[in-house]
Structures are given as C-alpha cells and as structure tokens.
Design an enzyme around this catalytic site. Structure first.
Site, short mmCIF file in Angstrom:
data_model
loop_
_atom_site.label_atom_id
_atom_site.label_comp_id
_atom_site.label_asym_id
_atom_site.label_seq_id
_atom_site.Cartn_x
_atom_site.Cartn_y
_atom_site.Cartn_z
N GLU A 1 -11.41 6.77 -1.29
CA GLU A 1 -11.70 7.53 -2.50
C GLU A 1 -13.18 7.36 -2.84
O GLU A 1 -13.65 6.25 -3.07
CB GLU A 1 -10.84 7.05 -3.66
N ASP B 1 -6.21 15.61 1.08
CA ASP B 1 -5.72 16.15 -0.20
C ASP B 1 -6.88 16.23 -1.19
O ASP B 1 -6.92 15.50 -2.18
CB ASP B 1 -4.60 15.23 -0.71
N HIS C 1 -8.51 11.39 0.67
CA HIS C 1 -8.83 11.66 -0.75
C HIS C 1 -7.74 11.00 -1.60
O HIS C 1 -6.90 11.68 -2.18
CB HIS C 1 -8.88 13.16 -1.04
N SER D 1 -0.18 9.78 -3.58
CA SER D 1 0.17 9.65 -2.16
C SER D 1 0.01 8.22 -1.64
O SER D 1 0.84 7.77 -0.83
CB SER D 1 -0.67 10.62 -1.33
N ASP E 1 -17.57 9.00 1.92
CA ASP E 1 -17.36 10.44 2.03
C ASP E 1 -16.09 10.69 2.84
O ASP E 1 -15.90 10.12 3.92
CB ASP E 1 -18.55 11.09 2.72
N ALA E 2 -15.21 11.52 2.31
CA ALA E 2 -13.89 11.70 2.92
C ALA E 2 -13.97 12.22 4.35
O ALA E 2 -13.23 11.78 5.23
CB ALA E 2 -13.05 12.65 2.06
N HIS F 1 4.89 15.38 -1.77
CA HIS F 1 5.36 14.02 -1.54
C HIS F 1 6.74 13.99 -0.89
O HIS F 1 7.03 13.10 -0.08
CB HIS F 1 5.33 13.24 -2.85
#
EC number: 2.1.1.266
Length: 276
Positions: free
Chosen positions: A115, A160, A41, A97, A139-140, A18
């Site tokens: 997400e 992430d 994510h 994040s 789906d990411a 971060h």
C-alpha cells in the site's frame, strides 16, 4: 473515477470480489503445493462500517448487509470470513482483501501486501499485525513486477486500484503484459468498476491485443440498463483461472446476483473469455 475504499467498504462490488477471491484461492489450494498471494493495492485492511466515510455513502446496506440477510449456503464462506473480524452477529467491521487472504493462508503459503498511501499503509500494518503477512509501501506496479516470479511455483496477484489516476488502465495493461512475460502461468485477478461502458470496451480491446490465453472476464451489472454517470457494477479480469474455479462459478454467480439485485431490477452476472 475515485474509488477510495473507505467510502465503499462492504458494498456490492466487495461482496462479489471477495466471494470470488475466496473461491479462486480455495480452488488453487486443492493442490498441496504452496502459494504466494500478492495484493498490490492492499488499502487499510480493515474498515469501520460505522465510520464517517462509510456512513456517508451507505453502500454497505446494498452489499454485505444484503449478503448477511440472504440464506443461500453458497455465500456461507463469505459470511464466515466477515464474521471472523466481528464480535457480534452483525457486521460492524469489514475486512479488506488482505484480511480475507490472511484467513485463507495455510502454513505453507505466503502473503505479500503493498500500500503506497502513507496513512493507509500505517493502518494496514496495524490491521495485519496478528498475521504472517509481509507489508510493503511501494509503487504498486513496480512491486507487482519486482515480486515475479515468486518463491513458490504457484500464486495469485490481486490488483485492486482506486482508479484515481487517468492512466490507471494504461499502467495495468503495460504491467500485465510485462508480468505475463515473467510468469506466464501465474494467476492474476484485476478488479475494475463499471461506469463508462465506452471506456471499458476500449480497455478490453487493448487487453485483447496482449494475446494472453485463459483470460476470463466476470462482470456484475447491477441494473437492467446503464445508469449514466453512476456506478453500474464491477468486474474481475482473471488470468489463468483454475478449472475447479471456473466449474464452480455459475451457481456462485447466480447466488450473488440474487442476493445483491437492487429493487426493481434483475441485474446480471456475465462471464466471457477475452479473445474468444
């Protein structure tokens, strides 16, 4: 490796990730043009450091708690961002994040969050209801490609994942290759844990074969030598980092190393250009 974030919120990897994310976005914001920030994510967005999952690991004591005990002004921006979601002086809640990114938004910027996990997506919508963020539940890797190129000329994709799936690294590699073809000048930041060095070396070799220029590798090793079968640290792959970011990186990394080093170790922060 299962890295469900509620167990690890506020640990040393979060502090580094971060802090670098703040520096990266602020470097891009030196130009007035709008940015699109995409988190593939996103997780829950906000975490209770006093909750059962966080208390089970206690990792925040070696991360955000150490960062708050430190006095180096180079960590002031990070500490301020954590304080922004807390009522008291000590961190009881930890921003994921998405909350860090939301705090960085200018009026001309856009924030897109994703997400897939239903419970986490529900929590994310609640955590971000006071922001302008668009929240998706897809789906990411499908979303990553679908959002490129973004509506703005510049932006950042933050990847992430929890690394729960055995093919996670392969999916990242394939999606990054396709994303780079669609948006070659875009900035991408990919977080990863450092546990099995051999696996990591093989992955870097596969990424090097993509032939992507300006591919920075930043790694935070907690211990002076590998500790077998445990978490040894974490890193970020950053594609197309801006010059202002790379120039400011050495003193920030030293400040992070000094704040987070475990007792009895020196630890190290390394930077390298993949393919050089």
């Amino acid at each position: 490796m299962n890295y469900r974030h509620s167990f690890h919120a506020g640990n040393s990897a979060d502090v580094v990730k971060h802090s670098l994310l703040i520096a990266l976005v602020r470097a891009l914001q030196l130009k007035e043009g709008p940015l699109t920030l995409i988190d593939t994510h996103a997780g829950c967005g906000l975490y209770d450091l006093g909750g059962e999952e966080a208390r089970r690991t206690g990792e925040a004591t070696q991360g955000v708690v150490r960062a708050f005990a430190d006095t180096n002004p180079l960590l002031d921006d990070y500490r301020a961002a954590v304080r922004a979601v807390n009522a008291g002086a000590e961190p009881r809640l930890y921003p994921g994040s998405p909350r860090f990114l939301a705090q960085l938004l200018r009026p001309q910027d856009f924030l897109i969050l994703n997400e897939k996990h239903p419970d986490d997506a529900y929590a994310l919508r609640g955590a971000m209801r006071d922001t302008s963020a668009a929240v998706h539940q897809r789906d990411a890797y499908e979303l990553w490609l679908a959002m490129l190129p973004p509506r703005t000329a510049r932006g950042v994709v933050v990847v992430d994942p929890p690394y729960e799936q055995t093919d996670e690294r392969a999916r990242i590699t394939a999606t990054l290759a396709a994303a780079h073809r669609k948006w070659a000048h875009g900035v991408t930041a990919i977080w990863y844990p450092l546990k099995d060095r051999a696996t990591h070396v093989r992955w870097k070799a596969q990424l090097r074969k993509l032939g992507i220029p300006k591919f920075l590798v930043v790694e935070h090793w907690l211990y002076d030598s590998d500790q077998p079968d445990i978490y040894n640290g974490a890193g970020l792959f950053i594609v197309n980092p801006p010059y202002a970011f790379t120039q400011a990186l050495p003193p920030l990394l030293e400040a992070l190393r000094a704040a987070l080093v475990p007792e009895g170790h020196r630890g190290k922060m390394t930077t390298d250009w993949l393919g050089d």
